[in-house]
Motif scaffolding. Structure first.
Motif, mmCIF file in Angstrom:
data_model
loop_
_atom_site.group_PDB
_atom_site.id
_atom_site.type_symbol
_atom_site.label_atom_id
_atom_site.label_comp_id
_atom_site.label_asym_id
_atom_site.label_seq_id
_atom_site.Cartn_x
_atom_site.Cartn_y
_atom_site.Cartn_z
ATOM 1 N N PHE A 60 4.708 -4.587 12.815
ATOM 2 C CA PHE A 60 4.663 -5.633 11.802
ATOM 3 C C PHE A 60 5.626 -5.300 10.673
ATOM 4 C CE2 PHE A 60 0.659 -7.611 13.184
ATOM 5 C CZ PHE A 60 0.114 -6.603 13.960
ATOM 6 N N TYR A 87 5.798 -6.431 6.500
ATOM 7 C CA TYR A 87 5.177 -7.116 5.383
ATOM 8 C C TYR A 87 6.087 -6.994 4.162
ATOM 9 C CZ TYR A 87 0.709 -7.432 7.820
ATOM 10 O OH TYR A 87 -0.274 -7.736 8.720
ATOM 11 N N GLN A 118 5.965 -7.040 0.002
ATOM 12 C CA GLN A 118 5.060 -6.918 -1.134
ATOM 13 C C GLN A 118 5.835 -7.187 -2.416
ATOM 14 O OE1 GLN A 118 3.188 -3.057 -2.126
ATOM 15 N NE2 GLN A 118 1.249 -4.176 -2.301
ATOM 16 N N SER A 149 3.817 -8.985 -7.566
ATOM 17 C CA SER A 149 2.435 -9.424 -7.776
ATOM 18 C C SER A 149 1.435 -8.646 -6.933
ATOM 19 C CB SER A 149 2.313 -10.919 -7.489
ATOM 20 O OG SER A 149 2.922 -11.223 -6.258
ATOM 21 N N GLY A 150 1.902 -7.952 -5.912
ATOM 22 C CA GLY A 150 1.063 -6.994 -5.202
ATOM 23 C C GLY A 150 0.494 -7.408 -3.866
ATOM 24 N N GLU A 151 0.493 -8.687 -3.549
ATOM 25 C CA GLU A 151 -0.108 -9.061 -2.265
ATOM 26 C C GLU A 151 0.815 -8.686 -1.100
ATOM 27 O OE1 GLU A 151 1.197 -11.118 -4.427
ATOM 28 O OE2 GLU A 151 2.071 -12.901 -3.482
ATOM 29 N N LEU A 152 0.252 -8.612 0.071
ATOM 30 C CA LEU A 152 1.024 -8.307 1.278
ATOM 31 C C LEU A 152 1.314 -9.624 1.994
ATOM 32 C CD1 LEU A 152 -0.978 -5.216 2.566
ATOM 33 C CD2 LEU A 152 1.363 -5.208 1.681
ATOM 34 N N PHE A 199 2.767 -11.403 5.152
ATOM 35 C CA PHE A 199 3.113 -11.170 6.554
ATOM 36 C C PHE A 199 4.465 -11.804 6.853
ATOM 37 C CE2 PHE A 199 2.574 -10.870 11.050
ATOM 38 C CZ PHE A 199 2.988 -12.084 11.578
ATOM 39 N N ARG A 239 5.264 -10.093 13.575
ATOM 40 C CA ARG A 239 4.655 -9.091 14.429
ATOM 41 C C ARG A 239 5.375 -9.130 15.779
ATOM 42 N NH1 ARG A 239 -1.173 -11.149 16.810
ATOM 43 N NH2 ARG A 239 -0.356 -12.827 18.102
ATOM 44 N N PHE A 247 7.259 -3.241 3.883
ATOM 45 C CA PHE A 247 6.530 -2.253 4.665
ATOM 46 C C PHE A 247 6.585 -2.594 6.147
ATOM 47 C CE2 PHE A 247 4.537 0.338 1.485
ATOM 48 C CZ PHE A 247 4.400 -0.491 0.384
ATOM 49 N N GLN A 307 -6.383 0.186 13.697
ATOM 50 C CA GLN A 307 -6.062 0.349 12.284
ATOM 51 C C GLN A 307 -4.549 0.293 12.142
ATOM 52 O OE1 GLN A 307 -5.676 4.532 10.757
ATOM 53 N NE2 GLN A 307 -7.327 4.877 12.214
ATOM 54 N N PHE A 308 -4.100 -0.165 11.001
ATOM 55 C CA PHE A 308 -2.683 -0.247 10.718
ATOM 56 C C PHE A 308 -2.203 1.078 10.140
ATOM 57 C CE2 PHE A 308 -1.165 -4.878 10.255
ATOM 58 C CZ PHE A 308 -1.857 -5.249 11.382
ATOM 59 N N PHE A 317 0.911 2.254 8.039
ATOM 60 C CA PHE A 317 2.021 1.719 7.271
ATOM 61 C C PHE A 317 3.057 2.798 7.005
ATOM 62 C CE2 PHE A 317 0.955 -2.549 5.771
ATOM 63 C CZ PHE A 317 -0.388 -2.642 6.107
ATOM 64 N N GLY A 318 4.313 2.379 6.933
ATOM 65 C CA GLY A 318 5.355 3.257 6.432
ATOM 66 C C GLY A 318 5.259 3.333 4.918
ATOM 67 N N THR A 319 6.112 4.140 4.343
ATOM 68 C CA THR A 319 6.079 4.354 2.899
ATOM 69 C C THR A 319 6.782 3.259 2.126
ATOM 70 O OG1 THR A 319 7.964 5.810 3.226
ATOM 71 C CG2 THR A 319 5.813 6.863 2.970
ATOM 72 N N TYR A 348 -8.305 -1.127 3.124
ATOM 73 C CA TYR A 348 -7.147 -0.269 2.930
ATOM 74 C C TYR A 348 -6.987 -0.024 1.439
ATOM 75 C CZ TYR A 348 -5.657 -1.436 7.696
ATOM 76 O OH TYR A 348 -5.582 -1.591 9.056
ATOM 77 N N LYS A 398 2.234 4.161 -0.181
ATOM 78 C CA LYS A 398 2.024 3.295 0.975
ATOM 79 C C LYS A 398 0.575 2.846 1.068
ATOM 80 C CE LYS A 398 1.192 6.933 4.396
ATOM 81 N NZ LYS A 398 1.696 7.512 5.667
ATOM 82 N N MET A 452 -4.843 -0.326 -5.550
ATOM 83 C CA MET A 452 -5.056 -1.679 -5.037
ATOM 84 C C MET A 452 -5.845 -1.525 -3.740
ATOM 85 S SD MET A 452 -4.215 -4.945 -5.523
ATOM 86 C CE MET A 452 -2.583 -5.609 -5.792
ATOM 87 N N PRO A 510 -5.606 -10.798 -0.774
ATOM 88 C CA PRO A 510 -4.622 -10.594 -1.845
ATOM 89 C C PRO A 510 -4.792 -9.279 -2.589
ATOM 90 C CG PRO A 510 -6.307 -12.110 -2.558
ATOM 91 C CD PRO A 510 -6.589 -11.827 -1.119
#
Lengths: 115, 114
Positions: free
Chosen positions: A35, A37, A39, A42-45, A47, A50, A91, A102-103, A105-107, B35, B42, B89, B107
């Motif tokens: 995937f 994503y 960001q 504002s902080g939301e992920l 999409f 995939r 990400f 589970q996901f 994530f990269g850094t 998460y 990350k 978060m 969110p």
């Protein structure tokens, strides 16, 4: 060991330049998903895409394109003709069938597009 | 389009206090996740939940953390006695079925521990 590596911490490009964000993953599972994503500040992920492990076809969506290569365990993301609104942290993430999905994530890569 | 919601969007609490972060997953989804993302870092897996029990948890998810699905719609994360390092978060996610690998993220709730 990191399952997902995004070696580029920060990238700055001038508007209208193309930029490629690298993602290298590691898994022993034969069935997995990758995937991307976005960001924004504002902080939301948000999409973006995939890809499953059985589908190596590259994909293009507008100015975005993705290059999935199992031979090099990479899933790179290219933005063509970048715009200021593309500035965000991006990400890459991996989900394995054998690991409870589970996901991992990269850094993240922080992209700044300079007007 | 159905989406995962989280409340509150921002929570400020004092060290040592208990907090409950709330999530409403997509209604027909069966798998639920929490998460955490410390500022500038990350996104890290905390816990997965299926069939009313924890299916997996990470090393981060120690005895201070608990999850619950109290009423069939909400999915909560409780931190019993918050520490400064819990400031982050927190994202909730849900997934439809065993064969759908995509997780839908909420969110996020920004938790600040002072």
């Amino acid at each position: 060991a990191q399952k997902v590596t995004q070696a580029q911490t920060e990238i700055s490009v001038v508007e209208k330049e193309d930029v490629t964000l690298d993602c290298v993953y590691e898994t022993r599972d034969t069935t997995y998903y990758l995937f991307w994503y976005k960001q924004p500040p504002s902080g939301e992920l948000v999409f973006l895409i995939r890809r499953n492990s059985f589908d190596e076809q590259n994909e293009i969506s507008g100015r975005y394109s993705w290059n999935f290569q199992k031979s090099t365990s990479s899933f790179n993301f290219t933005i063509t003709a970048s715009q200021v609104v593309d500035s965000a942290v991006y990400f890459c993430a991996l989900s394995e069938a054998q690991n409870g999905n589970q996901f991992y994530f990269g850094t993240g890569t922080s992209l700044t597009v300079i007007p | 389009e159905p989406e995962v919601t989280q409340t509150p969007s921002h929570q400020v609490t004092q060290m040592g206090q208990e907090v409950i972060l709330r999530c409403v997953p997509i209604s027909n989804h069966l798998y639920f996740y929490w998460y955490r993302q410390i500022l500038g870092q990350k996104v890290e897996f905390l816990v997965s939940f299926y069939n009313n029990e924890i299916s997996e948890k990470s090393e981060i998810f120690d005895d201070q953390f608990s999850v619950e699905r109290p009423d069939g719609s909400n999915f909560t994360l409780k931190i019993r006695s918050t520490k400064l390092e819990d400031s982050a978060m927190y994202f909730c996610a849900s997934r439809d079925s065993r064969w759908d690998y995509e997780q839908y993220f909420g969110p996020g709730t920004r938790l600040t521990v002072t």
